[in-house]
Design a protein around this motif. Structure first.
Motif, PDB file in Angstrom:
ATOM      1  N   TYR A 139      -5.296 -15.059  -5.650  1.00 55.38           N
ATOM      2  CA  TYR A 139      -4.263 -14.034  -5.823  1.00 55.38           C
ATOM      3  C   TYR A 139      -4.760 -12.900  -6.728  1.00 55.38           C
ATOM      4  N   ALA A 140      -5.472 -13.256  -7.781  1.00 52.11           N
ATOM      5  CA  ALA A 140      -5.994 -12.246  -8.700  1.00 52.11           C
ATOM      6  C   ALA A 140      -6.977 -11.321  -7.989  1.00 52.11           C
ATOM      7  N   LEU A 141      -7.873 -11.901  -7.206  1.00 54.38           N
ATOM      8  CA  LEU A 141      -8.815 -11.091  -6.435  1.00 54.38           C
ATOM      9  C   LEU A 141      -8.080 -10.211  -5.424  1.00 54.38           C
ATOM     10  N   ALA A 142      -7.011 -10.754  -4.836  1.00 61.21           N
ATOM     11  CA  ALA A 142      -6.233  -9.977  -3.867  1.00 61.21           C
ATOM     12  C   ALA A 142      -5.569  -8.773  -4.528  1.00 61.21           C
ATOM     13  N   ALA A 143      -5.017  -8.974  -5.734  1.00 57.69           N
ATOM     14  CA  ALA A 143      -4.364  -7.857  -6.429  1.00 57.69           C
ATOM     15  C   ALA A 143      -5.364  -6.760  -6.760  1.00 57.69           C
ATOM     16  N   ALA A 144      -6.556  -7.161  -7.221  1.00 58.78           N
ATOM     17  CA  ALA A 144      -7.587  -6.175  -7.523  1.00 58.78           C
ATOM     18  C   ALA A 144      -8.056  -5.473  -6.251  1.00 58.78           C
ATOM     19  N   HIS A 145      -8.215  -6.236  -5.174  1.00 57.04           N
ATOM     20  CA  HIS A 145      -8.647  -5.638  -3.907  1.00 57.04           C
ATOM     21  C   HIS A 145      -7.603  -4.662  -3.373  1.00 57.04           C
ATOM     22  N   ALA A 146      -6.322  -5.023  -3.462  1.00 60.38           N
ATOM     23  CA  ALA A 146      -5.268  -4.135  -2.975  1.00 60.38           C
ATOM     24  C   ALA A 146      -5.265  -2.824  -3.736  1.00 60.38           C
ATOM     25  N   ARG A 147      -5.486  -2.904  -5.036  1.00 53.92           N
ATOM     26  CA  ARG A 147      -5.511  -1.697  -5.859  1.00 53.92           C
ATOM     27  C   ARG A 147      -6.737  -0.848  -5.542  1.00 53.92           C
ATOM     28  N   ARG A 148      -7.885  -1.497  -5.421  1.00 59.09           N
ATOM     29  CA  ARG A 148      -9.135  -0.774  -5.186  1.00 59.09           C
ATOM     30  C   ARG A 148      -9.169  -0.142  -3.787  1.00 59.09           C
ATOM     31  N   SER A 149      -8.639  -0.837  -2.795  1.00 57.27           N
ATOM     32  CA  SER A 149      -8.703  -0.342  -1.419  1.00 57.27           C
ATOM     33  C   SER A 149      -7.568   0.598  -1.067  1.00 57.27           C
ATOM     34  N   GLY A 150      -6.601   0.782  -1.980  1.00 58.83           N
ATOM     35  CA  GLY A 150      -5.519   1.719  -1.731  1.00 58.83           C
ATOM     36  C   GLY A 150      -4.482   1.243  -0.742  1.00 58.83           C
ATOM     37  N   LEU A 151      -4.313  -0.070  -0.606  1.00 61.20           N
ATOM     38  CA  LEU A 151      -3.325  -0.586   0.345  1.00 61.20           C
ATOM     39  C   LEU A 151      -1.896  -0.225  -0.049  1.00 61.20           C
ATOM     40  N   GLY A 152      -1.696   0.079  -1.326  1.00 62.47           N
ATOM     41  CA  GLY A 152      -0.360   0.478  -1.761  1.00 62.47           C
ATOM     42  C   GLY A 152       0.109   1.775  -1.124  1.00 62.47           C
ATOM     43  N   ALA A 153      -0.831   2.552  -0.551  1.00 63.23           N
ATOM     44  CA  ALA A 153      -0.455   3.799   0.101  1.00 63.23           C
ATOM     45  C   ALA A 153       0.148   3.574   1.476  1.00 63.23           C
ATOM     46  N   LEU A 154      -0.060   2.392   2.060  1.00 64.95           N
ATOM     47  CA  LEU A 154       0.523   2.071   3.361  1.00 64.95           C
ATOM     48  C   LEU A 154       2.012   1.788   3.223  1.00 64.95           C
ATOM     49  N   ALA A 155       2.739   1.954   4.318  1.00 66.00           N
ATOM     50  CA  ALA A 155       4.124   1.505   4.339  1.00 66.00           C
ATOM     51  C   ALA A 155       4.149   0.006   4.058  1.00 66.00           C
TER      52      ALA A 155
END
Length: 307
Positions: free
Chosen positions: A169-185
């Protein structure tokens, strides 16, 4: 899209409490399901049954999205880190410990995130207070679970699986932030991630376990718990997860792991009759203190306002 804020407003707190309730209840549902169905099968059904619901939720946003704007590779990695590994590991861990203990072990996620985030170039992991917070939080989890005490009911192998799930989960949170997935709907991001996880977990369950036989022999409680964790803990939770990630940022998102154990412990005690050790609230308090030390905002002195 609004930029992530370092403080939580009323809307962010509402999303945080909603997500904690959805995921806290998921430990209860998984705890019921793994009594009769294999853990990999539970993980596969959790994403597989949630997939059609997420397709419906994401359709309006998908129609406006160009294919080249969809980060397929990042979503596949997110599905592996945020669904495949932690769902299977947590379900297996719950065959060896109570749902409340599994949720408490999951509370190591924010501290592991602080440790792995510098590898992604996200934050600077320095400062004695931050290090002290990490040690305090891990000590709190250890005190609450007590894997060295056989009478506590937490198997060391189950604790290790839970920690590996938290690391994922920790790696996933860092990956989501780094890859910009928060910009998706949020619904689109959840759909892509869960679709990738389904393509991995369903064949894995067929190869490792006997899903058809398990489901045929399962009682009514398991047959209710599995759709519940799919719809409530996955289809409903992950759009909230990505919305909160975009609104409040990954650091504030990690606060959900402090609220989840309390909900999971209460639900496990009321529904499953799980015993709550007197020392567990003390351990959770240390976890909360540790994350407050890591976050640092409670320890900042207010500067006087100048005219």
């Amino acid at each position: 899209m609004p930029s992530a804020s370092s403080t939580l407003d009323g809307r962010a707190w509402a999303l945080l409490l909603t997500l904690a309730s959805l995921w806290g209840g998921s430990f209860l549902f998984v705890g019921v399901a793994v009594r009769e169905v294999g853990p990999v099968t539970v993980a596969a059904l959790r994403v597989g049954l949630a997939l059609p619901v997420l397709v419906l939720l994401a359709l309006p946003a998908l129609r406006r999205l160009r294919r080249r704007d969809l980060p397929i590779g990042a979503l596949i990695v997110m599905g592996l880190l945020n669904n495949v590994l932690p769902f299977a590991l947590t379900a297996w861990a719950q065959t060896r410990m109570t749902s409340g203990m599994a949720a408490t072990v999951n509370a190591t996620t924010p501290f592991l995130t602080i440790l792995v985030a510098p590898l992604f170039g996200l934050i600077e992991a320095r400062g004695r207070r931050r290090l002290g917070g990490i040690l305090c939080g891990i000590a709190g989890v250890a005190l609450a679970v007590r894997p060295w005490d056989g009478a506590a009911g937490a198997d060391p192998a189950g604790v290790a699986a839970g920690v590996l799930a938290a690391l994922s989960y920790a790696l996933a949170a860092a990956h989501a932030r780094r890859s910009g997935l928060g910009a998706l709907a949020p619904a689109v991001a959840a759909l892509g991630m869960v679709a990738a996880a389904t393509l991995v977990l369903v064949p894995a369950a067929m190869m490792i376990e006997t899903p058809v036989a398990d489901l045929a022999a399962a009682g009514g409680a398991a047959r209710i718990a599995i759709p519940a964790v799919a719809l409530i803990g996955t289809a409903a939770a992950y759009p909230v997860y990505f919305r909160l990630l975009a609104l409040a940022g990954p650091a504030n998102l990690l606060l959900v792991t402090l609220l989840m154990p309390m909900i999971a412990i209460l639900a496990g005690a009321v529904v499953l009759g799980e015993v709550v050790a007197p020392v567990m609230p003390v351990g959770l308090a240390l976890v909360a203190l540790g994350l407050a030390m890591v976050d640092g905002r409670l320890f900042q002195r207010k500067r006087p306002r100048h005219r």
